[in-house]
Write a protein that holds these residues in place. Structure first.
Motif, mmCIF file in Angstrom:
data_model
loop_
_atom_site.group_PDB
_atom_site.id
_atom_site.type_symbol
_atom_site.label_atom_id
_atom_site.label_comp_id
_atom_site.label_asym_id
_atom_site.label_seq_id
_atom_site.Cartn_x
_atom_site.Cartn_y
_atom_site.Cartn_z
ATOM 1 N N HIS A 14 -5.546 -84.786 5.491
ATOM 2 C CA HIS A 14 -4.665 -83.896 6.264
ATOM 3 C C HIS A 14 -3.188 -84.277 6.129
ATOM 4 N N PHE A 15 -2.917 -85.421 5.495
ATOM 5 C CA PHE A 15 -1.526 -85.906 5.461
ATOM 6 C C PHE A 15 -0.524 -84.853 4.964
ATOM 7 N N PRO A 16 -0.801 -84.161 3.833
ATOM 8 C CA PRO A 16 0.230 -83.237 3.326
ATOM 9 C C PRO A 16 0.581 -82.120 4.308
ATOM 10 N N TRP A 17 -0.389 -81.702 5.134
ATOM 11 C CA TRP A 17 -0.149 -80.570 6.027
ATOM 12 C C TRP A 17 0.386 -80.998 7.384
ATOM 13 N N VAL A 18 -0.219 -82.028 7.957
ATOM 14 C CA VAL A 18 0.154 -82.421 9.327
ATOM 15 C C VAL A 18 1.353 -83.372 9.320
ATOM 16 N N HIS A 19 1.451 -84.207 8.293
ATOM 17 C CA HIS A 19 2.523 -85.217 8.252
ATOM 18 C C HIS A 19 3.415 -85.001 7.028
ATOM 19 N N THR A 20 3.774 -83.744 6.816
ATOM 20 C CA THR A 20 4.575 -83.379 5.643
ATOM 21 C C THR A 20 5.869 -84.194 5.586
ATOM 22 N N GLY A 21 6.105 -84.791 4.436
ATOM 23 C CA GLY A 21 7.361 -85.522 4.250
ATOM 24 C C GLY A 21 7.351 -86.917 4.847
ATOM 25 N N ILE A 22 6.288 -87.252 5.594
ATOM 26 C CA ILE A 22 6.196 -88.585 6.206
ATOM 27 C C ILE A 22 5.068 -89.379 5.552
ATOM 28 N N LEU A 23 3.842 -88.829 5.640
ATOM 29 C CA LEU A 23 2.687 -89.514 5.041
ATOM 30 C C LEU A 23 2.124 -88.733 3.867
ATOM 31 N N GLY A 24 2.671 -87.550 3.603
ATOM 32 C CA GLY A 24 2.141 -86.741 2.518
ATOM 33 C C GLY A 24 3.131 -85.695 2.082
ATOM 34 N N ASP A 25 2.717 -84.970 1.047
ATOM 35 C CA ASP A 25 3.627 -84.028 0.419
ATOM 36 C C ASP A 25 2.816 -82.828 -0.066
ATOM 37 N N LEU A 26 3.282 -81.627 0.218
ATOM 38 C CA LEU A 26 2.523 -80.433 -0.170
ATOM 39 C C LEU A 26 2.521 -80.212 -1.680
ATOM 40 N N ASP A 27 3.330 -80.954 -2.421
ATOM 41 C CA ASP A 27 3.284 -80.876 -3.890
ATOM 42 C C ASP A 27 2.157 -81.739 -4.455
ATOM 43 N N ASP A 28 1.556 -82.552 -3.609
ATOM 44 C CA ASP A 28 0.494 -83.450 -4.084
ATOM 45 C C ASP A 28 -0.612 -83.469 -3.050
ATOM 46 N N THR A 29 -1.548 -82.535 -3.190
ATOM 47 C CA THR A 29 -2.596 -82.394 -2.161
ATOM 48 C C THR A 29 -3.964 -82.851 -2.650
ATOM 49 N N ASP A 30 -4.018 -83.453 -3.826
ATOM 50 C CA ASP A 30 -5.315 -83.938 -4.313
ATOM 51 C C ASP A 30 -5.828 -85.062 -3.422
ATOM 52 N N PRO A 31 -7.084 -84.990 -2.995
ATOM 53 C CA PRO A 31 -7.613 -86.101 -2.190
ATOM 54 C C PRO A 31 -7.750 -87.363 -3.045
ATOM 55 N N PRO A 32 -7.554 -88.527 -2.432
ATOM 56 C CA PRO A 32 -7.743 -89.771 -3.186
ATOM 57 C C PRO A 32 -9.232 -90.044 -3.417
ATOM 58 N N ASP A 33 -9.501 -90.964 -4.345
ATOM 59 C CA ASP A 33 -10.881 -91.428 -4.536
ATOM 60 C C ASP A 33 -11.177 -92.469 -3.466
ATOM 61 N N HIS A 34 -12.190 -92.204 -2.649
ATOM 62 C CA HIS A 34 -12.543 -93.151 -1.590
ATOM 63 C C HIS A 34 -13.691 -94.039 -2.027
ATOM 64 N N ARG A 35 -13.564 -95.314 -1.737
ATOM 65 C CA ARG A 35 -14.739 -96.186 -1.794
ATOM 66 C C ARG A 35 -15.153 -96.395 -0.343
ATOM 67 N N VAL A 36 -16.414 -96.259 -0.051
ATOM 68 C CA VAL A 36 -16.886 -96.375 1.332
ATOM 69 C C VAL A 36 -18.131 -97.246 1.359
ATOM 70 N N TRP A 37 -18.162 -98.200 2.263
ATOM 71 C CA TRP A 37 -19.356 -99.040 2.366
ATOM 72 C C TRP A 37 -19.476 -99.610 3.783
ATOM 73 N N ARG A 38 -20.656 -100.136 4.093
ATOM 74 C CA ARG A 38 -20.877 -100.805 5.380
ATOM 75 C C ARG A 38 -20.759 -102.307 5.193
ATOM 76 N N GLU A 39 -20.151 -102.944 6.168
ATOM 77 C CA GLU A 39 -19.985 -104.397 6.107
ATOM 78 C C GLU A 39 -20.279 -104.911 7.518
ATOM 79 N N GLY A 40 -21.501 -105.392 7.735
ATOM 80 C CA GLY A 40 -21.883 -105.798 9.085
ATOM 81 C C GLY A 40 -21.777 -104.608 10.024
ATOM 82 N N ARG A 41 -20.992 -104.750 11.094
ATOM 83 C CA ARG A 41 -20.871 -103.663 12.056
ATOM 84 C C ARG A 41 -19.698 -102.744 11.744
ATOM 85 N N TYR A 42 -19.102 -102.920 10.534
ATOM 86 C CA TYR A 42 -17.947 -102.093 10.167
ATOM 87 C C TYR A 42 -18.300 -101.084 9.080
ATOM 88 N N LEU A 43 -17.695 -99.919 9.206
ATOM 89 C CA LEU A 43 -17.646 -98.996 8.082
ATOM 90 C C LEU A 43 -16.282 -99.223 7.431
#
Ligand code: FES
Ligand SMILES: [Fe+2]
Length: 358
Positions: free
Chosen positions: A184-213
């Protein structure tokens, strides 16, 4: 209003709310800043739809149901008093007194030869004081310990003040997901955390580590306080771009520790939620950073985060259903791979029976 008269997306069923409360009871929840709990004075808090009272008795923080067993008055309106050298909590209505375990130990009106009934007690809950917060768990056995925040005591970091956000009209999982969500960064946080010229989602790595995601991804962001040492460069927000690696540790189900690594160093947002009700949640949060460690500069970082949170607020408060609709309902359409962190978070909540129906 009768909740059954409202559409499901605006009013969860009783079963859904009960599932959420029951599931969430198994975990530690921060309920207040420890500094806000004075000696000698109880304080009332609403947690998971129940009123609880907190007090300092004999050097320990105690929590119990905020309903006197006599005629259900609020113990939080009472006082801490001393009898036989022990501090206890006195009901404001007729003076019954309770010890740290919730057992009534004194009844002024008791006829001369009568003993205090065993049943004259209220449920007492586990408490801990950590990271400047009072934590409460309402279950007999907490499912996990309190999520860690190692940077609080790490001399390489400067931790800012512990902040308390006014309650949002949202559920705790929606708030955690709002911090976990990056697309949501490009839309909600335009110019701060994101940019509408670059809306491609990043590649996420996701895993569980004990009680953490845990999720990890890299993005390019506009230059800002949370990604660059502006005291070193003398530049303000919006000057250039930075490559940031995010690593989020979600302390299931209610806490998130978001690490942002850039050339400037590491910047951390730590937040934990207090679910008063399914649709009302207070957030406690603190930032820590390895650069610009001068406490005199804290305020500009707080102002920056306040701006970001205020951009998030109407979005998160406006989401319906209030509680996460389980995948099987097909109410929502999370996308793979863009929404992978959110999907894995929700999957875990469903396993824990925190999200059961709509
Ligand atoms: S209601 Fe608490 S003592 Fe009567
Ligand atoms: Fe956001």
């Amino acid at each position: 209003m009768n909740s059954e008269a409202l559409p499901f997306w605006n009013a969860p069923s009783r079963e859904t709310i009960a599932g959420y409360y029951t599931g969430m009871r198994a975990f530690w929840h921060p309920v207040m800043r420890a500094d806000d709990l004075p000696e000698g004075q109880p304080v009332g808090v609403e947690l998971l739809g129940e009123r609880i009272v907190l007090a300092r008795l004999n050097g320990e923080i105690v929590a119990m149901e905020d309903l006197c067993r006599h005629f259900q008055a609020r113990l939080s309106l009472g006082d801490v008093v001393e009898r036989d050298g022990q501090q206890c909590l006195m009901c404001p209505y007729h003076g019954w007194e309770y010890d740290a375990n919730g057992q009534c130990t004194y009844i002024p009106q008791l006829a001369g030869d009568r003993e205090i009934p065993q049943q004259a007690r209220v449920p007492a809950y586990h408490t801990q004081e950590r990271y400047g917060l009072v934590w409460v768990c309402m279950a007999d056995e907490p499912h996990f310990d309190i999520p860690e925040f190692p940077e609080m005591d790490d001399p390489d970091f400067h931790a800012g003040p512990l902040r308390v956000y006014d309650p949002w009209e949202a559920s705790a999982p929606r708030i955690v997901m709002g911090t976990l969500d990056d697309t949501h960064f490009p839309w909600v946080h335009t110019g701060i955390l994101g940019d509408l010229d670059d809306t491609d989602p990043p590649d996420h790595r996701v895993w569980r580590e004990g009680r953490y995601l845990v999720t990890e991804y890299t993005v390019v962001q506009p230059h800002n306080l949370s990604t660059a040492d502006t005291t070193a460069s003398g530049e303000g927000n919006g000057a250039g771009e930075e490559t940031i690696t995010y690593t989020a540790y979600v302390g299931i189900p209610n806490t998130i520790r978001l690490l942002k690594d850039s050339d400037a160093g590491r910047y951390i947002i730590w937040l934990s939620t207090l679910p008063h009700r399914y649709n009302l949640t207070t957030t406690f949060w603190r930032i820590a950073r390895t650069y610009d460690r001068n406490p005199a500069n804290d305020q500009k970082y707080e102002d920056f985060e306040d701006l970001v949170r205020e951009q998030d607020r109407p979005i998160v408060e406006g989401q319906r259903p209030w509680l996460l609709p389980p995948f099987w309902t097909k109410v929502e359409m999370p996308l793979r791979p863009a929404d992978l962190p959110l999907i894995e978070y929700q999957r875990w909540l469903e396993e824990l029976k925190i999200a059961t129906s709509v």
